[in-house]
Design a protein around this motif. Structure first.
Motif, PDB file in Angstrom:
ATOM      1  N   MET A   1       1.243  -1.026   0.227  1.00 25.16           N
ATOM      2  CA  MET A   1       0.591  -0.197  -0.192  1.00 25.16           C
ATOM      3  C   MET A   1       1.101   1.298  -0.285  1.00 25.16           C
ATOM      4  SD  MET A   1      -3.491   0.684   2.949  1.00 25.16           S
ATOM      5  CE  MET A   1      -3.678  -0.061   2.127  1.00 25.16           C
ATOM      6  N   ARG A   2       0.625   2.255  -0.539  1.00 22.05           N
ATOM      7  CA  ARG A   2       1.517   3.542  -0.735  1.00 22.05           C
ATOM      8  C   ARG A   2       1.384   4.072   0.424  1.00 22.05           C
ATOM      9  NH1 ARG A   2      -1.738   3.292  -4.855  1.00 22.05           N
ATOM     10  NH2 ARG A   2      -3.438   5.524  -4.223  1.00 22.05           N
ATOM     11  N   ILE A   3       2.194   4.840   1.324  1.00 21.90           N
ATOM     12  CA  ILE A   3       1.892   6.020   2.039  1.00 21.90           C
ATOM     13  C   ILE A   3       2.269   7.198   1.950  1.00 21.90           C
ATOM     14  CG2 ILE A   3       3.186   6.045   4.628  1.00 21.90           C
ATOM     15  CD1 ILE A   3       1.746   3.323   3.593  1.00 21.90           C
ATOM     16  N   GLY A   4       0.836   7.883   2.375  1.00 24.06           N
ATOM     17  CA  GLY A   4       1.230   9.001   2.391  1.00 24.06           C
ATOM     18  C   GLY A   4       1.225  10.167   3.354  1.00 24.06           C
ATOM     19  N   THR A   5       1.422  11.576   2.836  1.00 21.18           N
ATOM     20  CA  THR A   5       1.413  12.233   4.014  1.00 21.18           C
ATOM     21  C   THR A   5       0.728  13.731   3.602  1.00 21.18           C
ATOM     22  OG1 THR A   5       2.062  13.350   5.923  1.00 21.18           O
ATOM     23  CG2 THR A   5       3.920  12.978   4.330  1.00 21.18           C
ATOM     24  N   ILE A   6       0.279  14.983   5.006  1.00 20.37           N
ATOM     25  CA  ILE A   6      -0.257  15.537   4.503  1.00 20.37           C
ATOM     26  C   ILE A   6       1.276  16.586   4.144  1.00 20.37           C
ATOM     27  CG2 ILE A   6      -2.533  16.061   5.366  1.00 20.37           C
ATOM     28  CD1 ILE A   6      -1.024  17.370   7.434  1.00 20.37           C
ATOM     29  N   THR A   7       0.831  17.990   3.487  1.00 18.41           N
ATOM     30  CA  THR A   7       1.750  18.583   3.322  1.00 18.41           C
ATOM     31  C   THR A   7       2.496  20.068   4.050  1.00 18.41           C
ATOM     32  OG1 THR A   7       1.282  19.458   1.069  1.00 18.41           O
ATOM     33  CG2 THR A   7       2.349  18.558   0.800  1.00 18.41           C
ATOM     34  N   ASP A   8       1.574  20.016   5.175  1.00 20.30           N
ATOM     35  CA  ASP A   8       1.430  21.580   6.089  1.00 20.30           C
ATOM     36  C   ASP A   8       2.298  21.695   6.405  1.00 20.30           C
ATOM     37  OD1 ASP A   8      -1.045  23.593   7.422  1.00 20.30           O
ATOM     38  OD2 ASP A   8       0.063  22.053   9.051  1.00 20.30           O
ATOM     39  N   PHE A   9       3.146  20.827   7.097  1.00 18.68           N
ATOM     40  CA  PHE A   9       4.333  20.749   7.851  1.00 18.68           C
ATOM     41  C   PHE A   9       5.298  21.818   7.375  1.00 18.68           C
ATOM     42  CE2 PHE A   9       8.271  19.813   9.289  1.00 18.68           C
ATOM     43  CZ  PHE A   9       8.970  20.236  10.200  1.00 18.68           C
ATOM     44  N   TYR A  10       5.354  20.319   6.412  1.00 15.69           N
ATOM     45  CA  TYR A  10       6.684  20.775   5.099  1.00 15.69           C
ATOM     46  C   TYR A  10       6.222  21.827   4.575  1.00 15.69           C
ATOM     47  CZ  TYR A  10       7.043  15.968   5.811  1.00 15.69           C
ATOM     48  OH  TYR A  10       7.448  14.391   6.033  1.00 15.69           O
ATOM     49  N   VAL A  11       5.459  22.237   4.522  1.00 16.84           N
ATOM     50  CA  VAL A  11       5.264  23.643   3.081  1.00 16.84           C
ATOM     51  C   VAL A  11       5.650  25.598   3.611  1.00 16.84           C
ATOM     52  CG1 VAL A  11       3.719  25.734   1.840  1.00 16.84           C
ATOM     53  CG2 VAL A  11       3.988  22.583   1.060  1.00 16.84           C
ATOM     54  N   GLY A  27      10.781   9.524   1.857  1.00 12.59           N
ATOM     55  CA  GLY A  27      10.436   7.914   1.960  1.00 12.59           C
ATOM     56  C   GLY A  27       9.162   8.008   1.350  1.00 12.59           C
ATOM     57  N   PHE A  28       8.363   8.626   1.564  1.00 14.81           N
ATOM     58  CA  PHE A  28       6.951   8.889   1.533  1.00 14.81           C
ATOM     59  C   PHE A  28       6.674   8.367   0.144  1.00 14.81           C
ATOM     60  CE2 PHE A  28       6.806  11.039   5.765  1.00 14.81           C
ATOM     61  CZ  PHE A  28       5.913  10.600   6.047  1.00 14.81           C
ATOM     62  N   ASP A  29       5.547   7.783  -0.929  1.00 17.84           N
ATOM     63  CA  ASP A  29       4.703   7.528  -1.697  1.00 17.84           C
ATOM     64  C   ASP A  29       4.285   8.894  -2.251  1.00 17.84           C
ATOM     65  OD1 ASP A  29       5.926   4.712  -1.110  1.00 17.84           O
ATOM     66  OD2 ASP A  29       4.548   4.182  -0.382  1.00 17.84           O
ATOM     67  N   CYS A  30       3.742   8.906  -1.947  1.00 13.30           N
ATOM     68  CA  CYS A  30       2.330   9.954  -2.187  1.00 13.30           C
ATOM     69  C   CYS A  30       2.453  11.368  -1.216  1.00 13.30           C
ATOM     70  CB  CYS A  30       1.269   9.332  -2.755  1.00 13.30           C
ATOM     71  SG  CYS A  30       0.563   8.075  -1.955  1.00 13.30           S
ATOM     72  N   MET A  31       1.456  12.774  -1.719  1.00 11.13           N
ATOM     73  CA  MET A  31       0.836  12.693  -0.999  1.00 11.13           C
ATOM     74  C   MET A  31      -0.323  13.662  -0.997  1.00 11.13           C
ATOM     75  SD  MET A  31       3.230  17.028  -2.724  1.00 11.13           S
ATOM     76  CE  MET A  31       4.343  15.198  -3.696  1.00 11.13           C
TER      77      MET A  31
END
Length: 289
Positions: A1-11, A27-31
């Motif tokens: 399964m693809r592992i993703g994250t929100i971009t809030d902190f990064y942006v 290493g995340f696969d998607c966002m």
């Protein structure tokens, strides 16, 4: 399964393009790209269509060059305030966000339902459904034109008398399915916010099972059932093994996408790369239970 994250902190910490690169480096696969980073009456959302297209096409290209996909986009909030002139403006922002999702090559956009302030528990359910049917149907031409699916997210409200969180619009899987069935178009799917489910007396595993093949988007975070903590798994009361088993049972094909802002506010300023990598590895571990 693809592992993703929100971009809030990064942006917020690194800026748009650099933030996307940091997500990929962890290493995340998607966002899940958050359009709520941008003020709805700020320069970007009031800019020309050409400028808007150029901006988000560029960010989509940055993501592509990093080898990471934009799985979903989260539109600005709120969708509705109950004042006609403001609601017209908010609708135009949501419509513009659908374009932005397409420019970033995202298959999905999450757009919150309209929530009248008095809709708590089951009060005004039918009236609120009529508001939302009008709202979502009006977005359908843009969804078709830009080939984006709209994911309807389960929500919660606050009870000022009992001073606690409470159910509201589409807080149950059954009500989400009712909305999707009434809209009767393949461009509408379900987004299960795991933490929201835990807040409203539901269990995420039961909601996922009921939603079945309509479930295409996840917002993954934990809490203790009393506040929208947006913490990482195992820091609250959700049964992650049971939830993951249901995802396997229903053959869920979407991403396991974290929405855990508190994780980075707690640890990120100290060691952002290490904490991001830890979150990615945690996602891999959960989905392989």
């Amino acid at each position: 399964m693809r592992i993703g994250t929100i971009t809030d902190f990064y942006v917020r910490k690194y800026g748009d393009s650099e933030g996307i690169k940091k997500v990929a480096e962890a290493g995340f696969d998607c966002m899940d790209y958050g359009f709520f980073h941008y003020p709805i009456k700020g320069e970007l959302f009031t800019s020309s269509d050409d400028n808007f297209k150029e901006y988000f096409t560029h960010l989509g290209n940055v993501a592509e060059e990093c080898g990471i996909g934009v799985e979903q986009v989260h539109s600005p909030m709120p969708s509705y305030v109950g004042k006609p002139e403001e609601d017209e403006y908010l609708f135009n922002i949501q419509e513009k966000s659908i374009k932005g999702a397409s420019y970033m090559k995202s298959k999905y956009i999450v757009i919150h339902p309209c929530i009248p302030g008095d809709y708590r528990y089951t009060y005004y359910r039918q009236e609120t459904k009529e508001i939302n049917m009008k709202f979502y149907r009006a977005l359908l031409p843009a969804l078709y034109k830009y080939n984006v699916k709209l994911a309807i997210e389960n929500m919660f409200n606050y009870d000022p008398i009992r001073k606690c969180v409470c159910p509201t619009v589409v807080s149950t899987a059954e009500e989400i399915l009712d909305y999707i069935d009434t809209l009767n178009d393949e461009h509408f799917v379900a987004c299960l916010d795991v933490g929201h489910a835990n807040l409203t007396g539901e269990t995420p595993d039961r909601m996922a099972r009921v939603l079945g093949d309509k479930l295409e988007v996840l917002h993954v975070h934990d809490n203790h059932g009393t506040a929208d903590e947006h913490d990482m798994p195992y820091m609250g009361t959700i049964d992650w093994a049971k939830f993951n088993q249901v995802l396997a049972d229903i053959n869920y094909k979407g991403a396991f996408s974290f929405e855990v802002g508190i994780h980075f506010s707690r640890y990120g300023n100290v060691m952002p790369e290490e904490s991001a990598r830890f979150l990615y590895e945690l996602g891999k571990a959960i989905t392989n239970i």
